[in-house]
Design a protein around this motif. Structure first.
Motif, mmCIF file in Angstrom:
data_model
loop_
_atom_site.group_PDB
_atom_site.id
_atom_site.type_symbol
_atom_site.label_atom_id
_atom_site.label_comp_id
_atom_site.label_asym_id
_atom_site.label_seq_id
_atom_site.Cartn_x
_atom_site.Cartn_y
_atom_site.Cartn_z
ATOM 1 N N VAL A 20 29.930 37.340 37.452
ATOM 2 C CA VAL A 20 31.342 37.171 37.762
ATOM 3 C C VAL A 20 31.720 35.696 37.673
ATOM 4 N N ASN A 21 32.891 35.424 37.146
ATOM 5 C CA ASN A 21 33.362 34.042 37.039
ATOM 6 C C ASN A 21 33.813 33.561 38.423
ATOM 7 N N SER A 103 28.609 47.793 44.679
ATOM 8 C CA SER A 103 28.714 48.998 43.856
ATOM 9 C C SER A 103 29.397 48.659 42.536
ATOM 10 N N LYS A 104 29.056 49.393 41.517
ATOM 11 C CA LYS A 104 29.598 49.155 40.181
ATOM 12 C C LYS A 104 31.130 49.183 40.209
ATOM 13 N N GLU A 108 33.530 46.074 39.178
ATOM 14 C CA GLU A 108 34.477 46.251 38.066
ATOM 15 C C GLU A 108 35.897 45.899 38.513
ATOM 16 N N ALA A 109 36.285 46.343 39.704
ATOM 17 C CA ALA A 109 37.620 46.048 40.241
ATOM 18 C C ALA A 109 37.785 44.537 40.450
ATOM 19 N N LEU A 110 36.731 43.894 40.919
ATOM 20 C CA LEU A 110 36.743 42.443 41.126
ATOM 21 C C LEU A 110 36.939 41.729 39.787
ATOM 22 N N LYS A 111 36.169 42.114 38.793
ATOM 23 C CA LYS A 111 36.270 41.481 37.472
ATOM 24 C C LYS A 111 37.674 41.645 36.895
ATOM 25 N N GLU A 112 38.234 42.820 37.103
ATOM 26 C CA GLU A 112 39.597 43.096 36.625
ATOM 27 C C GLU A 112 40.603 42.178 37.332
ATOM 28 N N LYS A 113 40.396 41.974 38.615
ATOM 29 C CA LYS A 113 41.310 41.146 39.413
ATOM 30 C C LYS A 113 41.257 39.680 38.982
#
Length: 115
Positions: A20-21, A103-104, A108-113
């Protein structure tokens, strides 16, 4: 606000932090710098539950036989303040959203945000 609470000795945390960035994130290693009452209240305000922040896979959870006890929100809060291993990690706070655990779906939600 952008902040991440993590455990340096946790392989999963390290993997996610690489994935994650986290540029611009304040990073807090929870073993070296325990979560304060104020920080926990902040997480609670975003998550709505101490139980949501609680790691039921911690070795200490099994050792203390907590799964066979009925725990209240106050109990979860106290355990979280007393012992860093009880915080489900990593915990990312981005603006007014909280992402708890590894959890995946959460990642994924974090990366999208954060894009």
């Amino acid at each position: 606000m952008k902040k991440v609470y993590f455990l340096q000795t946790c392989d999963t945390c390290r993997r996610i932090l690489k994935e994650v960035n986290t540029d611009g994130f304040e990073r807090q290693e929870i073993k070296a710098n325990n979560v304060t009452t104020t920080q926990l209240e902040e997480m609670y305000a975003l998550s709505g539950s101490y139980e949501a922040l609680f790691n039921k896979r911690a070795k200490l959870y099994k050792a203390m036989d907590l799964k066979n006890q009925v725990l209240s929100e106050a109990d979860y809060r106290q355990f979280l303040l007393d012992e860093y291993t009880f915080l489900k990690r990593p915990v990312f706070i981005v603006d007014d959203e909280i992402f708890i655990g590894n959890s995946k779906k959460v990642i994924e939600a974090l990366k999208e945000k954060i894009g």
